[in-house]
Design a protein around this motif. Structure first.
Motif, PDB file in Angstrom:
ATOM      1  N   ASN A 162       0.841  -1.194   0.000  1.00 58.54           N
ATOM      2  CA  ASN A 162       0.000   0.000   0.000  1.00 58.54           C
ATOM      3  C   ASN A 162       0.877   1.245   0.000  1.00 58.54           C
ATOM      4  OD1 ASN A 162       0.720   0.532   2.833  1.00 58.54           O
ATOM      5  ND2 ASN A 162      -0.714  -1.129   3.326  1.00 58.54           N
ATOM      6  N   TYR A 163       0.234   2.385  -0.129  1.00 66.66           N
ATOM      7  CA  TYR A 163       0.930   3.671  -0.122  1.00 66.66           C
ATOM      8  C   TYR A 163       0.500   4.443   1.122  1.00 66.66           C
ATOM      9  CZ  TYR A 163       1.377   2.499  -5.087  1.00 66.66           C
ATOM     10  OH  TYR A 163       1.628   1.856  -6.281  1.00 66.66           O
ATOM     11  N   ARG A 164       1.440   5.137   1.759  1.00 66.30           N
ATOM     12  CA  ARG A 164       1.160   5.940   2.940  1.00 66.30           C
ATOM     13  C   ARG A 164       1.249   7.417   2.566  1.00 66.30           C
ATOM     14  NH1 ARG A 164       1.352   2.366   7.380  1.00 66.30           N
ATOM     15  NH2 ARG A 164       1.054   0.297   6.440  1.00 66.30           N
ATOM     16  N   ILE A 165       0.262   8.197   3.017  1.00 65.69           N
ATOM     17  CA  ILE A 165       0.202   9.623   2.686  1.00 65.69           C
ATOM     18  C   ILE A 165       0.565  10.438   3.926  1.00 65.69           C
ATOM     19  CG2 ILE A 165      -1.306  11.523   1.979  1.00 65.69           C
ATOM     20  CD1 ILE A 165      -2.039   7.908   1.001  1.00 65.69           C
ATOM     21  N   TYR A 166       1.402  11.445   3.730  1.00 65.36           N
ATOM     22  CA  TYR A 166       1.887  12.275   4.832  1.00 65.36           C
ATOM     23  C   TYR A 166       1.582  13.743   4.553  1.00 65.36           C
ATOM     24  CZ  TYR A 166       4.489   8.082   6.049  1.00 65.36           C
ATOM     25  OH  TYR A 166       4.822   6.795   6.375  1.00 65.36           O
ATOM     26  N   GLN A 167       1.279  14.481   5.638  1.00 67.74           N
ATOM     27  CA  GLN A 167       1.001  15.917   5.540  1.00 67.74           C
ATOM     28  C   GLN A 167       1.888  16.674   6.517  1.00 67.74           C
ATOM     29  OE1 GLN A 167      -3.141  17.008   6.044  1.00 67.74           O
ATOM     30  NE2 GLN A 167      -2.600  19.071   6.692  1.00 67.74           N
ATOM     31  N   ASN A 168       2.396  17.795   6.070  1.00 68.72           N
ATOM     32  CA  ASN A 168       3.198  18.656   6.940  1.00 68.72           C
ATOM     33  C   ASN A 168       2.245  19.460   7.817  1.00 68.72           C
ATOM     34  OD1 ASN A 168       4.881  20.548   8.132  1.00 68.72           O
ATOM     35  ND2 ASN A 168       6.174  20.743   6.331  1.00 68.72           N
ATOM     36  N   ILE A 169       2.208  19.104   9.113  1.00 69.51           N
ATOM     37  CA  ILE A 169       1.319  19.775  10.061  1.00 69.51           C
ATOM     38  C   ILE A 169       2.167  20.482  11.114  1.00 69.51           C
ATOM     39  CG2 ILE A 169      -0.533  19.481  11.743  1.00 69.51           C
ATOM     40  CD1 ILE A 169      -1.388  16.982  10.216  1.00 69.51           C
ATOM     41  N   LYS A 170       2.166  21.785  11.057  1.00 75.47           N
ATOM     42  CA  LYS A 170       2.939  22.625  11.983  1.00 75.47           C
ATOM     43  C   LYS A 170       4.409  22.230  12.004  1.00 75.47           C
ATOM     44  CE  LYS A 170      -1.009  23.650  14.986  1.00 75.47           C
ATOM     45  NZ  LYS A 170      -1.562  23.590  16.361  1.00 75.47           N
ATOM     46  N   GLY A 171       4.968  21.982  10.808  1.00 75.44           N
ATOM     47  CA  GLY A 171       6.387  21.685  10.689  1.00 75.44           C
ATOM     48  C   GLY A 171       6.754  20.233  10.897  1.00 75.44           C
ATOM     49  N   GLU A 172       5.782  19.387  11.171  1.00 76.97           N
ATOM     50  CA  GLU A 172       6.060  17.967  11.415  1.00 76.97           C
ATOM     51  C   GLU A 172       5.277  17.107  10.425  1.00 76.97           C
ATOM     52  OE1 GLU A 172       5.587  14.615  14.979  1.00 76.97           O
ATOM     53  OE2 GLU A 172       5.236  16.747  15.387  1.00 76.97           O
ATOM     54  N   TRP A 173       5.973  16.137   9.798  1.00 74.93           N
ATOM     55  CA  TRP A 173       5.315  15.256   8.837  1.00 74.93           C
ATOM     56  C   TRP A 173       4.566  14.159   9.576  1.00 74.93           C
ATOM     57  CZ3 TRP A 173       4.638  16.425   3.915  1.00 74.93           C
ATOM     58  CH2 TRP A 173       5.491  17.365   3.329  1.00 74.93           C
ATOM     59  N   LYS A 174       3.255  14.056   9.328  1.00 78.48           N
ATOM     60  CA  LYS A 174       2.422  13.049   9.988  1.00 78.48           C
ATOM     61  C   LYS A 174       1.668  12.221   8.955  1.00 78.48           C
ATOM     62  CE  LYS A 174       1.727  15.657  14.259  1.00 78.48           C
ATOM     63  NZ  LYS A 174       0.733  16.198  15.233  1.00 78.48           N
ATOM     64  N   GLU A 175       1.594  10.906   9.209  1.00 79.75           N
ATOM     65  CA  GLU A 175       0.842  10.032   8.318  1.00 79.75           C
ATOM     66  C   GLU A 175      -0.647  10.294   8.515  1.00 79.75           C
ATOM     67  OE1 GLU A 175      -0.105   5.293   7.793  1.00 79.75           O
ATOM     68  OE2 GLU A 175       1.955   5.871   8.308  1.00 79.75           O
ATOM     69  N   ILE A 176      -1.361  10.569   7.410  1.00 79.01           N
ATOM     70  CA  ILE A 176      -2.784  10.907   7.507  1.00 79.01           C
ATOM     71  C   ILE A 176      -3.671   9.884   6.814  1.00 79.01           C
ATOM     72  CG2 ILE A 176      -2.373  13.383   7.739  1.00 79.01           C
ATOM     73  CD1 ILE A 176      -3.060  13.629   4.734  1.00 79.01           C
ATOM     74  N   GLY A 177      -3.089   8.905   6.123  1.00 75.92           N
ATOM     75  CA  GLY A 177      -3.916   7.912   5.453  1.00 75.92           C
ATOM     76  C   GLY A 177      -3.095   6.926   4.652  1.00 75.92           C
ATOM     77  N   LYS A 178      -3.762   5.900   4.142  1.00 76.87           N
ATOM     78  CA  LYS A 178      -3.103   4.912   3.291  1.00 76.87           C
ATOM     79  C   LYS A 178      -4.105   4.387   2.275  1.00 76.87           C
ATOM     80  CE  LYS A 178      -3.851   1.010   6.469  1.00 76.87           C
ATOM     81  NZ  LYS A 178      -3.191  -0.070   7.244  1.00 76.87           N
ATOM     82  N   THR A 179      -3.594   3.862   1.169  1.00 78.42           N
ATOM     83  CA  THR A 179      -4.453   3.340   0.118  1.00 78.42           C
ATOM     84  C   THR A 179      -3.691   2.328  -0.720  1.00 78.42           C
ATOM     85  OG1 THR A 179      -5.789   3.944  -1.818  1.00 78.42           O
ATOM     86  CG2 THR A 179      -3.802   5.228  -1.436  1.00 78.42           C
ATOM     87  N   THR A 180      -4.419   1.423  -1.344  1.00 82.02           N
ATOM     88  CA  THR A 180      -3.794   0.468  -2.269  1.00 82.02           C
ATOM     89  C   THR A 180      -3.833   0.992  -3.698  1.00 82.02           C
ATOM     90  OG1 THR A 180      -5.915  -0.703  -2.496  1.00 82.02           O
ATOM     91  CG2 THR A 180      -4.382  -1.506  -0.812  1.00 82.02           C
ATOM     92  N   GLY A 181      -4.555   2.080  -3.917  1.00 79.30           N
ATOM     93  CA  GLY A 181      -4.643   2.663  -5.250  1.00 79.30           C
ATOM     94  C   GLY A 181      -3.555   3.686  -5.507  1.00 79.30           C
ATOM     95  N   THR A 182      -3.697   4.412  -6.606  1.00 84.36           N
ATOM     96  CA  THR A 182      -2.684   5.407  -6.978  1.00 84.36           C
ATOM     97  C   THR A 182      -3.240   6.830  -6.890  1.00 84.36           C
ATOM     98  OG1 THR A 182      -3.264   5.093  -9.311  1.00 84.36           O
ATOM     99  CG2 THR A 182      -1.404   3.824  -8.449  1.00 84.36           C
ATOM    100  N   SER A 183      -4.219   7.017  -6.020  1.00 85.90           N
ATOM    101  CA  SER A 183      -4.726   8.370  -5.770  1.00 85.90           C
ATOM    102  C   SER A 183      -5.331   8.405  -4.374  1.00 85.90           C
ATOM    103  CB  SER A 183      -5.775   8.788  -6.807  1.00 85.90           C
ATOM    104  OG  SER A 183      -6.938   7.990  -6.688  1.00 85.90           O
ATOM    105  N   TYR A 184      -5.393   9.609  -3.812  1.00 87.62           N
ATOM    106  CA  TYR A 184      -5.935   9.769  -2.455  1.00 87.62           C
ATOM    107  C   TYR A 184      -6.435  11.202  -2.318  1.00 87.62           C
ATOM    108  CZ  TYR A 184      -6.268   9.549   2.653  1.00 87.62           C
ATOM    109  OH  TYR A 184      -6.720   9.563   3.954  1.00 87.62           O
ATOM    110  N   THR A 185      -7.632  11.353  -1.747  1.00 87.86           N
ATOM    111  CA  THR A 185      -8.198  12.678  -1.539  1.00 87.86           C
ATOM    112  C   THR A 185      -8.126  13.056  -0.064  1.00 87.86           C
ATOM    113  OG1 THR A 185      -9.725  12.420  -3.412  1.00 87.86           O
ATOM    114  CG2 THR A 185     -10.240  14.133  -1.787  1.00 87.86           C
ATOM    115  N   VAL A 186      -7.410  14.118   0.227  1.00 86.80           N
ATOM    116  CA  VAL A 186      -7.312  14.638   1.596  1.00 86.80           C
ATOM    117  C   VAL A 186      -8.493  15.569   1.818  1.00 86.80           C
ATOM    118  CG1 VAL A 186      -5.836  15.803   3.269  1.00 86.80           C
ATOM    119  CG2 VAL A 186      -4.809  14.552   1.366  1.00 86.80           C
TER     120      VAL A 186
END
Length: 350
Positions: A162-186
């Motif tokens: 799977n793929y793990r999605i990360y977002q920069n939140i207040k200067g820190e990278w945090k994992e916000i989701g995962k998917t087996t596909g090739t796209s993700y909507t935050v």
């Protein structure tokens, strides 16, 4: 007779040893006494235990295990097409398997051996060890669409669990989701706000464990959500604050240059002072007003409404420069049914 007994004993020991998985050299290669000695040595070759691994990259896995007392060396095996095939020998208790495909699960076993009379005599196989190589780095990450409260990401497909999605939140990278596909909507993002994202691929050892192997992070992409065409309460609060501050700045000028009396010869400079003088009988809710102005919100751009109010305030202050007054602003109050759309009411309070 003695030789026959020794031969029988050797055969029995060989049979017992083969039952444990040890390998015994062929009888025709040596005499019966040599066979007996080898069988005795082989029986003392211990089973490899503690097999574990460390994934070094997307093509290398380092195996390690506990030392077997008296072993001359170790042979490493990897399963392929249902069979364990020899990879190589080593003297120490670690072995690096190279040139493996990325993001693949592999199964390994190891067994110890002794050199007896120039021949390898093996102990039992270790238990199977399952692990995986890392995926390759994710490529092609891009922002495929942007909404007022969401950002859609997409990327190129690679081998992984799977793929793990990360977002920069207040200067820190945090994992916000995962998917087996090739796209993700935050989702649930603020409007008109800049965000940063990156991803990486993950490969699990097998479906029953939580051991994860990660590829390198992708590059970082930046997206700014669209400005909302809906006016929220936070928009209203911010606008009211800005307009009241603007109104206060105008009132400061008038307060510094003009003084008002309450009709009883009592001087006051602020609405608060007036309310105190009236012994709390007068408040913005029950006071009389000499004028009311209303203006519609521009639902597509609240800044336009703010600018229009400031212009209106300038006009009203200029018109009433000879007397002191206070501006009181609120969202269309009860009893004022001038506009159906959201609006502001400006009260000129004397």
């Amino acid at each position: 007779m003695k030789n026959g007994m020794k031969k029988t004993a050797a055969v029995i020991m060989a049979a017992m040893l083969m039952g444990t998985g040890a390998v015994v050299p062929a009888a025709e290669d040596m005499g019966i006494f040599s066979q007996t000695a080898i069988v005795a040595e082989a029986a003392s070759v211990g089973k490899v235990t503690g097999l574990k691994s460390k994934t070094l990259s997307n093509s290398e896995i380092q195996l390690s295990w506990s030392k077997v007392s008296g072993a001359s060396g170790y042979t490493v095996y990897m399963r392929k097409n249902g069979k364990y095939n020899k990879l190589g020998d080593c003297k120490g208790t670690s072995y690096t398997v190279k040139k493996l495909p990325n993001a693949t699960r592999e199964n390994f076993k190891v067994r110890a051996y002794k050199i007896v009379k120039g021949k390898k005599v093996y102990g039992e196989y270790s238990s199977n060890w399952n692990t995986a190589t890392n995926p390759q780095a994710c490529k092609g990450l891009k922002v495929s669409s942007v909404g007022t409260d969401s950002v859609k990401l997409s990327w190129t497909k690679i081998g992984c669990t799977n793929y793990r999605i990360y977002q920069n939140i207040k200067g820190e990278w945090k994992e916000i989701g995962k998917t087996t596909g090739t796209s993700y909507t935050v989702k649930k993002l603020a409007s008109a706000t800049k965000y940063q994202f990156k991803i990486r691929a993950c490969k699990q050892d097998d479906k029953k464990t939580s051991n994860n192997h990660y590829g390198k992070y992708s590059g970082v992409v930046t997206a700014t959500t669209k400005k909302s065409d809906k006016i929220t309460q936070s928009d209203i609060d911010a606008m009211k604050k800005e307009l009241q501050e603007y109104s206060n700045s105008k009132a400061n000028f008038i307060r510094e240059n003009y003084t008002e009396f309450d009709g009883y010869g009592t001087e006051y400079n602020t609405a608060e002072e007036l309310f105190e003088i009236m012994q709390h009988e007068l408040t913005p809710d029950n006071a009389s007003y000499n004028d009311i102005y209303c203006i519609d919100f521009d639902e597509k751009d609240i800044a336009i409404s703010t600018k229009a109010f400031k212009e209106d305030l300038d006009y009203l202050y200029n018109r009433h420069r000879k007397s002191y007054f206070v501006i009181y602003v609120e969202i269309c109050p009860n009893g004022i049914d001038i506009h159906r759309n959201p609006c502001w009411a400006i009260y000129l309070l004397h």
